[in-house]
Design an enzyme around this catalytic site. Structure first.
Site, mmCIF file in Angstrom:
data_model
loop_
_atom_site.group_PDB
_atom_site.id
_atom_site.type_symbol
_atom_site.label_atom_id
_atom_site.label_comp_id
_atom_site.label_asym_id
_atom_site.label_seq_id
_atom_site.Cartn_x
_atom_site.Cartn_y
_atom_site.Cartn_z
ATOM 1 N N THR A 1 84.899 -6.712 11.123
ATOM 2 C CA THR A 1 85.760 -5.595 11.759
ATOM 3 C C THR A 1 86.022 -4.559 10.914
ATOM 4 O O THR A 1 86.036 -3.326 11.182
ATOM 5 C CB THR A 1 87.030 -6.320 12.394
ATOM 6 N N CYS B 1 86.093 -15.095 17.249
ATOM 7 C CA CYS B 1 84.770 -14.313 17.196
ATOM 8 C C CYS B 1 84.974 -13.973 15.459
ATOM 9 O O CYS B 1 84.049 -13.292 15.021
ATOM 10 C CB CYS B 1 84.680 -13.158 17.831
ATOM 11 N N PHE B 2 86.005 -14.473 14.614
ATOM 12 C CA PHE B 2 86.108 -14.281 13.314
ATOM 13 C C PHE B 2 85.773 -12.814 12.931
ATOM 14 O O PHE B 2 85.373 -12.531 11.827
ATOM 15 C CB PHE B 2 84.834 -15.237 12.798
ATOM 16 N N CYS B 3 86.481 -11.978 13.739
ATOM 17 C CA CYS B 3 86.198 -10.631 13.151
ATOM 18 C C CYS B 3 84.968 -9.921 12.875
ATOM 19 O O CYS B 3 84.562 -9.321 12.178
ATOM 20 C CB CYS B 3 87.258 -10.436 11.925
ATOM 21 N N ASN B 4 84.045 -10.524 13.798
ATOM 22 C CA ASN B 4 82.802 -9.994 13.793
ATOM 23 C C ASN B 4 82.160 -10.062 15.288
ATOM 24 O O ASN B 4 81.298 -11.038 15.706
ATOM 25 C CB ASN B 4 81.996 -11.106 12.869
#
Length: 775
Positions: free
Chosen positions: A54, A323-326
């Site tokens: 992100t 979503c793991f900042c992705n």
């Protein structure tokens, strides 16, 4: 020392300390010599791989404000980008463009080729077909935590890093490594303390410091943490023998875990997990020590990540979910379209919440990562957890691969024995009007009042005025079977046959809570023995009596301490701030003695504006004005005995000792227990009325590990949550949350056992037409 770790020197790179990797990326976006659109020169482009964090994608917000176009590039498009090569006559353009990509995907652990750096800078690869000079930002935050990076060979222009990802300390400190060839081109507008060689306060005159690092490090750097970095690198080297050893060790663990995980099957041959990966975990140069997956049921349906997370916590395993900042990688691997992301947002799902399935499709996944301190036992513990929760009946054994441990131990020399035996880093006579809202006198409290039939009909009509009327086969009435309040949050229940309703729910329900020395709420998650504390309220004597085995009873007045000696303090309940006051040293000593560690009893203050309910359920009038006590979610929790009976059949089959109905009811810690003909019919209700009281259904209660605790012995049984998940079809929902919407009535607000419950169905519920006899 940092430059040495990355195999380079101050001749080639400058280090700018930042507050973290994100701040380093923001600095690049602000300082890069962009040429905006609309000028005579060709404008710059910012290109980034869609499999990016992100914080990288967020750079486009800054570039957009500078009138610079951002272009997302899919991984497969880079591999085809040789066709974008420009003819020789167009290669003299000097417009600067920036391409950013991760050395290692933080989502899947895929390692992207470091050779791209030189290929893009030389023009061999072109992210897009446009004249100009390409610079490369290599997001190395995930990569350098377990792999060596040689900047002498792979000379990216910008490399943001985060130190705690390398050796766990210190947080809040990162760095931007800047190639000295581009450093003079960087631009800066703001200047903070320590960055100016000279400036005037009265005129627009500023001359920056010559050193690039000093020019960009605004204010005081975190020098104590910076000093600690040398010790961090030295200890890392001493413990492990260097990053190459860490790379081999962590990959061996990931390879073993991936191999076993990918071969786990149900009895019908269906896989237990779906792994999201671009590689087969055969090469540590292509794959990092990250495994991303979703757990499946026997039918191939995804089990939501928040349910897996809850189960893992029972086994003392920490996983990351979502979503793991992705978002880019998440969409690519899970097949989530742009429209799906927007629909999920409309459905109430936001990054970081526990809404794991929307319309049966996953909104995210589960990720495990290995670091230099991870051990083979850690990998086996995780695999045993998957087997225990998914294949417990099949007797599956976890294979112990000696070749894996041989690879792990042989890669470390004798003078670095730590990997072989390293310690693991674990991982009332008088009730005031304020308390009762608009209640009439408390003397009516003991009257078992039921509205006469004409009144009941008017109530039913009022409740159903705008809703679909309920038809139920058989015509059996629904009644209130039990009423419980929990005066002290997370302590034992106090059962009553009738009870006044206040403006926050049942009067005195969760008005008190136990906190630690730092004022943080203690619940049964941290201290199961809280369930052995039995508070009871005597309304006539106006006191609460607190009892526990082996302790003398102690009492506390129901009157609020509003004197000068009352110290108002601020506490937190589920991230919401609440105003409270301390109940004194006597009660603090009693609880500290019983629990065996310092703690205090505090009470919610009514003098300050109360907590309000944030989630506005459909049709819930002025939800933000509804006041909450020290509850987590809503004023009331309702469960159905029929649902308990059906659940008991499923749960008892999985447990060694079957549970009684009463014990199950206690575990679910409800306020209102009803007796209805059909199990789980309460989940189809939009609102209900009980006597004069009208309640709006806020939503289902998603259960946590507290239901694993026997409320009479304080013993844990982690199988219970697992059994609930299996019985409820991969969800841990049980019971419904209610908010009180009082009817405009002159009758007293009293909740009584035996009262009839009149539900209104949700609008989209299919209604069976009544038979003629039922009509």
């Amino acid at each position: 020392r940092i430059l040495q770790h990355f195999h380079t020197t101050a001749e080639d790179y400058t280090i700018i300390f930042t507050s973290g990797c994100t701040a380093a990326l923001k600095l690049v976006a602000e300082a890069f010599p962009w040429i905006p659109g609309g000028t005579k020169q060709p404008s710059s482009r910012f290109c980034y791989l869609t499999d990016s964090h992100t914080s990288v994608v967020g750079m486009r917000g800054i570039t957009a404000s500078m009138n610079v176009l951002s272009v997302p590039i899919k991984p497969k498009e880079i591999l085809l980008s040789e066709k974008n090569r420009l003819p020789a006559e167009e290669q003299n353009c000097t417009t600067p463009h920036l391409f950013s990509y991760p050395a290692q995907s933080n989502f899947s652990g895929t390692k992207y080729p470091l050779s791209w750096i030189q290929d893009i800078k030389s023009g061999k690869l072109c992210p897009i077909k446009i004249p100009g000079k390409w610079f490369v930002l290599l997001d190395a935050a995930s990569y350098v935590s377990s792999s060596p990076l040689d900047l002498g060979v792979h000379q990216a222009d910008f490399i943001p890093i985060s130190f705690y990802k390398i050796f766990g300390f210190p947080t809040g400190l990162g760095a931007l490594l800047v190639n000295n060839r581009i450093a003079p081109l960087l631009r800066k507008t703001y200047f903070g303390g320590g960055t100016a060689a000279a400036y005037l306060a009265g005129e627009d005159f500023y001359f920056p410091r010559k050193s690039i690092a000093e020019r960009f490090e605004d204010g005081t750097v975190s020098f104590l943490d910076i000093i600690a970095l040398k010790h961090g690198f030295d200890v890392l080297e001493k413990l492990t023998g260097g990053m190459e050893k860490i790379k081999q060790h962590t990959f061996a663990l990931a390879h073993y875990t991936y191999t076993v995980l990918s071969t786990l099957k149900y009895a019908n041959g269906a896989p237990v997990v779906r792994i999201y990966s671009d590689t087969d975990f055969s090469n540590p140069d292509l794959q990092g020590p990250i495994i991303n997956f979703n757990v499946l049921d026997e039918n191939g349906e995804v089990i939501g990540f928040s349910q897996v997370d809850k189960m893992a916590s029972l086994y003392n395993i920490h996983v990351r979910t979502g979503c793991f900042c992705n978002t880019g990688a998440c969409q690519m691997h899970l097949g989530i379209s742009n429209e799906d992301i927007q629909k999920n947002l409309q459905a109430g799902h936001v990054c970081g919440d526990d809404i794991d399935l929307v319309d049966g499709r996953p909104t995210g996944s589960v990720r495990i990562s290995f670091g230099y301190m991870s051990s083979f036992e850690d990998a086996q513990t995780f695999l045993k957890f998957i087997v225990a929760t998914r294949l417990s009946k099949s007797g599956t054994e976890i294979p112990f691969q000696s070749s894996v441990t041989r690879l792990t131990t042989e890669s470390v020399p004798d003078d670095h024995p730590s990997f072989n035996n390293a310690d693991k880093l674990s991982p009332i006579p008088h009730i005031s009007d304020r308390e009762l809202g608009n209640n009439s006198s408390a003397t009516k409290m003991t009257v078992k009042w039921q509205p006469p039939e004409p009144v009941a009909e008017s109530i039913r009509a009022a409740v159903s005025e705008t809703a679909v009327p309920t038809f139920r086969r058989g015509g059996k009435p629904i009644t209130v079977a039990n009423i419980y309040l929990y005066p002290i949050k997370s302590c034992s229940a106090f059962e009553v046959t009738e009870w006044p309703v206040g403006n926050q729910g049942l009067l005195y329900d969760r008005n008190w809570m136990v906190v630690n020395q730092n004022g943080v709420c203690i619940t049964q998650k941290q201290e199961p023995r809280l369930c052995l504390v039995n508070p009871s309220i005597d309304l006539k004597k106006n006191i609460m009596v607190i009892q526990a085995e082996g302790m003398d009873p102690i009492s506390v007045s129901l009157e609020e301490n509003t004197g000068k000696e009352a110290v108002i303090c601020e506490s937190k309940v589920c991230s919401h701030r609440v105003k409270t006051y301390d109940c004194g040293d006597g009660l603090a000593h009693w609880f500290s003695l019983f629990l065996g560690h310092p703690c205090r009893l505090i009470r919610q203050s009514s003098d300050i504006k109360n907590r309000s309910h944030q989630k506005n359920a459909k049709g819930l009038e002025s939800a933000t004005n509804i006041s909450l006590s020290l509850v987590n979610e809503a004023q009331y929790l309702l469960i159905n005995v029929a649902s308990i009976v059906q659940l008991k059949e499923h749960v008892s089959a999985r447990l060694e000792e079957p549970l009684e109905i009463e014990e199950l009811i206690r575990r679910f810690r409800a306020n209102i227990v009803i007796s209805a003909p059909e199990s789980f019919e309460e989940e189809e209700w939009a609102e209900i009325s009980i006597g004069t009281l009208r309640f709006q259904v806020v939503g289902p209660c998603s259960r946590c590990q507290i239901i694993c605790i026997d409320q009479q012995s304080a013993e844990r049984n982690k199988e219970f949550l697992q059994s609930l998940s299996a019985a409820r079809g991969r969800k841990t929902n049980f019971g419904i949350y209610l908010m009180n919407q009082p009817l405009r009535s002159s009758f007293p607000d009293i909740l009584s056992v035996g009262s009839q419950v009149l539900p209104v169905l949700k609008e989209n519920t299919e209604i069976q037409p009544p038979t003629s006899s039922e009509e």
